[in-house]
Write a protein that holds these residues in place. Structure first.
Motif, short mmCIF file in Angstrom:
data_model
loop_
_atom_site.label_atom_id
_atom_site.label_comp_id
_atom_site.label_asym_id
_atom_site.label_seq_id
_atom_site.Cartn_x
_atom_site.Cartn_y
_atom_site.Cartn_z
N ILE A 102 0.83 -1.21 0.00
CA ILE A 102 0.00 0.00 0.00
C ILE A 102 0.87 1.25 0.00
O ILE A 102 0.60 2.23 -0.73
N ARG A 103 1.90 1.25 0.81
CA ARG A 103 2.79 2.42 0.86
C ARG A 103 3.42 2.69 -0.50
O ARG A 103 3.46 3.83 -0.97
N ASP A 104 3.89 1.63 -1.15
CA ASP A 104 4.52 1.79 -2.46
C ASP A 104 3.52 2.26 -3.51
O ASP A 104 3.82 3.17 -4.31
N LEU A 105 2.34 1.65 -3.54
CA LEU A 105 1.37 1.96 -4.58
C LEU A 105 0.80 3.37 -4.44
O LEU A 105 0.46 4.01 -5.44
N LYS A 106 0.72 3.88 -3.22
CA LYS A 106 0.22 5.24 -3.03
C LYS A 106 1.16 6.28 -3.62
O LYS A 106 0.75 7.43 -3.87
N GLU A 107 2.41 5.89 -3.86
CA GLU A 107 3.38 6.81 -4.43
C GLU A 107 3.43 6.75 -5.94
O GLU A 107 4.21 7.48 -6.56
N THR A 108 2.61 5.90 -6.56
CA THR A 108 2.70 5.73 -8.01
C THR A 108 1.88 6.78 -8.75
O THR A 108 0.89 7.30 -8.26
N ARG A 109 2.32 7.04 -9.98
CA ARG A 109 1.59 7.97 -10.85
C ARG A 109 0.21 7.42 -11.19
O ARG A 109 -0.76 8.18 -11.29
N ASP A 110 0.12 6.09 -11.34
CA ASP A 110 -1.17 5.50 -11.68
C ASP A 110 -2.20 5.67 -10.57
O ASP A 110 -3.39 5.84 -10.85
#
Length: 283
Positions: free
Chosen positions: A256-264
């Motif tokens: 979750i932490r990683d995905l919240k930082e994505t452009r998508d």
């Protein structure tokens, strides 16, 4: 689905360097449209039986595809009839360059490992017989959609052998211990209707609807943010291989932490608020 890319970049209209679409395959074909790859085993005269080259080519596609979802099927009347015994039993354990074949025995079969470890969702579109390693191939995919003409058989016991990791480790998780024992110990071949009742296949359709159904399902996956799709599959794999709730919780927090930082992720939120279709880039 739009017209086939035939390897063309959506931006330049030219074939991307190293495109699988342009690869000189002998035993398979590969196309890609709207981020959905289609791998077809193309040995219909042999009922798509697998020789070492076939294993290697499927392995290469699964390992290197840029698609966001991958459909695997067979040409002609069969999905895959298992090993081509004449070819496999007489082939040398090295390739034309003298390198050890990835399909040589000595541990987990390389193609099985590749299918187990890929984060690209895989859909088997089973158009006909899927027996022996052909059934292994179908079982190692994430989802199976079958034609009414499909047949499934883990026939290894009839050859005095045991199944690979598909039958030995995955089949019972999919259809339950007793049903797996039935198929593995009898070597019975079952039709699509029985496979659906067992939970082996997600859906059974008429032959003419098979690829449209599989491609539609793959397209619905490919339309989602690809990084989230891959991490979701990774999480399901952790659960399937016995991760504890504590271990999964640790993985979930990091994901979750990683995905919240994505452009998508930001694009998804913006598209929702602006009431428009999102445009995902996998970043």
């Amino acid at each position: 689905m739009s017209a086939e890319r035939q390897g063309a970049s959506a931006d330049s209209g030219r074939e991307p360097e190293g495109s699988l679409v342009a690869h000189p395959f002998e035993d398979v074909t590969y196309t890609e449209t709207d981020h959905v790859g289609v791998l077809t085993i193309n040995r219909p005269e042999k009922h798509n039986a697998l020789r070492f080259e076939t294993y290697d080519e499927i392995d290469l596609v699964v390992r290197t595809t840029r698609a966001r979802a991958l459909v695997i099927t067979g040409a002609g009347r069969s999905f895959c009839s298992g090993d081509d015994l004449q070819e496999v039993m007489t082939a040398k354990p090295v390739d034309a360059d003298g390198n050890p074949r990835r399909t040589s025995f000595g541990g987990l079969t390389p193609l099985a490992r590749t299918l187990l470890e890929t984060d690209v969702p895989t859909i088997a579109a089973v158009n006909g017989a899927a027996v022996g390693w052909g059934m292994e191939l179908a079982v190692l995919c994430d989802v199976r959609i079958a034609s009414v003409k499909a047949r499934f058989g883990e026939i290894f016991v009839k050859r005095g052998l045991v199944p690979d990791v598909g039958g030995s480790a995955r089949l019972a998780r999919i259809i339950g211990h007793q049903n797996a024992m039935r198929l593995l110990l009898t070597g019975d071949i079952v039709d699509a209707a029985v496979a659906w009742k067992l939970g082996l296949v997600l859906e059974v359709v008429e032959p003419e609807a098979l690829m449209d159904t599989a491609l539609g399902f793959a397209g619905s996956i490919a339309a989602n943010p690809p990084l989230a799709v891959r991490r979701t599959k990774e999480g399901l794999r952790k659960v399937a291989t016995g991760a504890s709730e504590e271990e999964f919780g640790t993985w979930f927090a990091a994901a979750i932490r990683d995905l919240k930082e994505t452009r998508d992720h930001r694009e998804s939120v913006a598209a929702f608020l602006e009431k428009r279709e999102p445009r995902y880039t996998g970043e």
